[in-house]
Design a protein around this motif. Sequence first.
Motif, PDB file in Angstrom:
ATOM      1  N   VAL A 147      41.063  38.324  39.044  1.00  0.00           N
ATOM      2  CA  VAL A 147      41.452  39.095  37.866  1.00  0.00           C
ATOM      3  C   VAL A 147      42.933  38.828  37.626  1.00  0.00           C
ATOM      4  O   VAL A 147      43.783  39.252  38.410  1.00  0.00           O
ATOM      5  CB  VAL A 147      41.212  40.616  38.066  1.00  0.00           C
ATOM      6  CG1 VAL A 147      41.683  41.390  36.847  1.00  0.00           C
ATOM      7  CG2 VAL A 147      39.749  40.900  38.367  1.00  0.00           C
ATOM      8  N   PRO A 148      43.285  38.109  36.560  1.00  0.00           N
ATOM      9  CA  PRO A 148      44.705  37.870  36.276  1.00  0.00           C
ATOM     10  C   PRO A 148      45.421  39.184  35.940  1.00  0.00           C
ATOM     11  O   PRO A 148      44.886  40.018  35.212  1.00  0.00           O
ATOM     12  CB  PRO A 148      44.681  36.949  35.053  1.00  0.00           C
ATOM     13  CG  PRO A 148      43.301  36.360  35.021  1.00  0.00           C
ATOM     14  CD  PRO A 148      42.412  37.401  35.623  1.00  0.00           C
ATOM     15  N   THR A 149      46.618  39.361  36.485  1.00  0.00           N
ATOM     16  CA  THR A 149      47.413  40.543  36.161  1.00  0.00           C
ATOM     17  C   THR A 149      48.278  40.254  34.936  1.00  0.00           C
ATOM     18  O   THR A 149      48.292  39.134  34.421  1.00  0.00           O
ATOM     19  CB  THR A 149      48.306  40.943  37.350  1.00  0.00           C
ATOM     20  OG1 THR A 149      49.184  39.860  37.647  1.00  0.00           O
ATOM     21  CG2 THR A 149      47.475  41.291  38.580  1.00  0.00           C
ATOM     22  N   VAL A 170      49.755  33.641  34.088  1.00  0.00           N
ATOM     23  CA  VAL A 170      49.573  32.692  32.985  1.00  0.00           C
ATOM     24  C   VAL A 170      48.288  31.920  33.316  1.00  0.00           C
ATOM     25  O   VAL A 170      48.339  30.772  33.772  1.00  0.00           O
ATOM     26  CB  VAL A 170      50.785  31.739  32.868  1.00  0.00           C
ATOM     27  CG1 VAL A 170      50.614  30.817  31.674  1.00  0.00           C
ATOM     28  CG2 VAL A 170      52.089  32.512  32.783  1.00  0.00           C
ATOM     29  N   PRO A 171      47.126  32.567  33.128  1.00  0.00           N
ATOM     30  CA  PRO A 171      45.880  31.952  33.591  1.00  0.00           C
ATOM     31  C   PRO A 171      45.431  30.769  32.748  1.00  0.00           C
ATOM     32  O   PRO A 171      45.551  30.777  31.528  1.00  0.00           O
ATOM     33  CB  PRO A 171      44.871  33.098  33.501  1.00  0.00           C
ATOM     34  CG  PRO A 171      45.402  33.997  32.442  1.00  0.00           C
ATOM     35  CD  PRO A 171      46.901  33.878  32.521  1.00  0.00           C
ATOM     36  N   THR A 172      44.920  29.749  33.437  1.00  0.00           N
ATOM     37  CA  THR A 172      44.280  28.623  32.774  1.00  0.00           C
ATOM     38  C   THR A 172      42.901  29.044  32.301  1.00  0.00           C
ATOM     39  O   THR A 172      42.417  28.584  31.277  1.00  0.00           O
ATOM     40  CB  THR A 172      44.159  27.436  33.755  1.00  0.00           C
ATOM     41  OG1 THR A 172      45.458  27.126  34.252  1.00  0.00           O
ATOM     42  CG2 THR A 172      43.569  26.216  33.095  1.00  0.00           C
ATOM     43  N   GLU A 173      42.290  29.921  33.063  1.00  0.00           N
ATOM     44  CA  GLU A 173      40.970  30.471  32.751  1.00  0.00           C
ATOM     45  C   GLU A 173      41.081  31.989  32.716  1.00  0.00           C
ATOM     46  O   GLU A 173      41.786  32.584  33.529  1.00  0.00           O
ATOM     47  CB  GLU A 173      39.952  30.079  33.832  1.00  0.00           C
ATOM     48  CG  GLU A 173      39.768  28.601  34.036  1.00  0.00           C
ATOM     49  CD  GLU A 173      38.819  27.982  33.031  1.00  0.00           C
ATOM     50  OE1 GLU A 173      38.050  28.726  32.385  1.00  0.00           O
ATOM     51  OE2 GLU A 173      38.856  26.761  32.878  1.00  0.00           O
ATOM     52  N   GLY A 174      40.372  32.636  31.809  1.00  0.00           N
ATOM     53  CA  GLY A 174      40.321  34.092  31.762  1.00  0.00           C
ATOM     54  C   GLY A 174      41.510  34.713  31.051  1.00  0.00           C
ATOM     55  O   GLY A 174      42.417  34.019  30.595  1.00  0.00           O
ATOM     56  N   GLU A 175      41.468  36.042  30.978  1.00  0.00           N
ATOM     57  CA  GLU A 175      42.506  36.831  30.310  1.00  0.00           C
ATOM     58  C   GLU A 175      43.012  37.892  31.273  1.00  0.00           C
ATOM     59  O   GLU A 175      42.278  38.356  32.154  1.00  0.00           O
ATOM     60  CB  GLU A 175      41.932  37.513  29.063  1.00  0.00           C
ATOM     61  CG  GLU A 175      41.387  36.561  28.008  1.00  0.00           C
ATOM     62  CD  GLU A 175      42.474  35.760  27.321  1.00  0.00           C
ATOM     63  OE1 GLU A 175      43.598  36.282  27.183  1.00  0.00           O
ATOM     64  OE2 GLU A 175      42.200  34.602  26.940  1.00  0.00           O
ATOM     65  N   GLY A 220      43.672  41.121  33.098  1.00  0.00           N
ATOM     66  CA  GLY A 220      42.867  42.334  33.238  1.00  0.00           C
ATOM     67  C   GLY A 220      41.373  42.113  33.239  1.00  0.00           C
ATOM     68  O   GLY A 220      40.617  43.059  33.467  1.00  0.00           O
ATOM     69  N   GLU A 221      40.911  40.903  33.017  1.00  0.00           N
ATOM     70  CA  GLU A 221      39.476  40.625  32.975  1.00  0.00           C
ATOM     71  C   GLU A 221      39.035  39.845  34.213  1.00  0.00           C
ATOM     72  O   GLU A 221      39.681  38.862  34.597  1.00  0.00           O
ATOM     73  CB  GLU A 221      39.120  39.788  31.742  1.00  0.00           C
ATOM     74  CG  GLU A 221      39.300  40.508  30.435  1.00  0.00           C
ATOM     75  CD  GLU A 221      38.879  39.649  29.239  1.00  0.00           C
ATOM     76  OE1 GLU A 221      38.320  38.539  29.442  1.00  0.00           O
ATOM     77  OE2 GLU A 221      39.124  40.089  28.115  1.00  0.00           O
ATOM     78  N   ALA A 222      37.929  40.291  34.803  1.00  0.00           N
ATOM     79  CA  ALA A 222      37.357  39.557  35.937  1.00  0.00           C
ATOM     80  C   ALA A 222      36.891  38.191  35.452  1.00  0.00           C
ATOM     81  O   ALA A 222      36.268  38.069  34.395  1.00  0.00           O
ATOM     82  CB  ALA A 222      36.195  40.333  36.540  1.00  0.00           C
ATOM     83  N   THR A 223      37.224  37.169  36.218  1.00  0.00           N
ATOM     84  CA  THR A 223      36.900  35.793  35.842  1.00  0.00           C
ATOM     85  C   THR A 223      36.297  35.075  37.037  1.00  0.00           C
ATOM     86  O   THR A 223      36.723  35.283  38.171  1.00  0.00           O
ATOM     87  CB  THR A 223      38.186  35.046  35.392  1.00  0.00           C
ATOM     88  OG1 THR A 223      38.805  35.785  34.339  1.00  0.00           O
ATOM     89  CG2 THR A 223      37.879  33.646  34.927  1.00  0.00           C
ATOM     90  N   GLU A 224      35.299  34.245  36.774  1.00  0.00           N
ATOM     91  CA  GLU A 224      34.713  33.403  37.809  1.00  0.00           C
ATOM     92  C   GLU A 224      34.717  31.963  37.312  1.00  0.00           C
ATOM     93  O   GLU A 224      34.373  31.693  36.159  1.00  0.00           O
ATOM     94  CB  GLU A 224      33.289  33.843  38.139  1.00  0.00           C
ATOM     95  CG  GLU A 224      33.239  35.166  38.864  1.00  0.00           C
ATOM     96  CD  GLU A 224      31.856  35.531  39.349  1.00  0.00           C
ATOM     97  OE1 GLU A 224      30.862  34.964  38.840  1.00  0.00           O
ATOM     98  OE2 GLU A 224      31.769  36.382  40.238  1.00  0.00           O
ATOM     99  N   VAL A 225      35.152  31.037  38.178  1.00  0.00           N
ATOM    100  CA  VAL A 225      35.170  29.616  37.850  1.00  0.00           C
ATOM    101  C   VAL A 225      34.664  28.819  39.042  1.00  0.00           C
ATOM    102  O   VAL A 225      34.765  29.263  40.185  1.00  0.00           O
ATOM    103  CB  VAL A 225      36.595  29.121  37.472  1.00  0.00           C
ATOM    104  CG1 VAL A 225      37.096  29.799  36.219  1.00  0.00           C
ATOM    105  CG2 VAL A 225      37.567  29.320  38.609  1.00  0.00           C
ATOM    106  N   GLU A 226      34.124  27.646  38.753  1.00  0.00           N
ATOM    107  CA  GLU A 226      33.765  26.740  39.836  1.00  0.00           C
ATOM    108  C   GLU A 226      35.045  26.264  40.506  1.00  0.00           C
ATOM    109  O   GLU A 226      36.046  25.999  39.825  1.00  0.00           O
ATOM    110  CB  GLU A 226      33.000  25.526  39.307  1.00  0.00           C
ATOM    111  CG  GLU A 226      31.544  25.737  39.179  1.00  0.00           C
ATOM    112  CD  GLU A 226      30.786  24.425  38.991  1.00  0.00           C
ATOM    113  OE1 GLU A 226      31.400  23.384  38.673  1.00  0.00           O
ATOM    114  OE2 GLU A 226      29.567  24.467  39.161  1.00  0.00           O
TER     115      GLU A 226
END
Length: 116
Positions: free
Chosen positions: A51-53, A57-62, A64-70
């Motif tokens: 979860v990016p705070t 500066v996430p490459t994937e996701g936003e 505050g949002e939970a993100t899953e990537v390979e």
Amino acid sequence: MKLKEIYRVKVFVVPDYVEKVRNGVLTVDQLQVGNYENVCWRSQPGIEHFVPTSGAVPTEGEAGEATEVESVRLEFSIKRDEALLRQVIEEGIYPNHPWDEPVIQVSEELEARTDK
């Protein structure tokens, strides 16, 4: 047989950037084990969760949002030399990795080598 003091370096990276990161590391160190060079290990893709705070500066996701990537684990060993370790991370991994905070794990280990 002899035991050699090494750093074991593991870095988690999205599959599209594995070769870029590996090649970046190879510009700093040839990852030599005995009579072999470019020695590293790569896992099959797994799923990384984060979860990016607000400061990320996430490459994937936003933020505050939970993100899953390979993600793939790239692993290799280098001689136990802190200056070399810093150079591998700062010049080989950081500029070639897509994330603003790459997951890099380092452990001090012994590696068995033949006497050849």
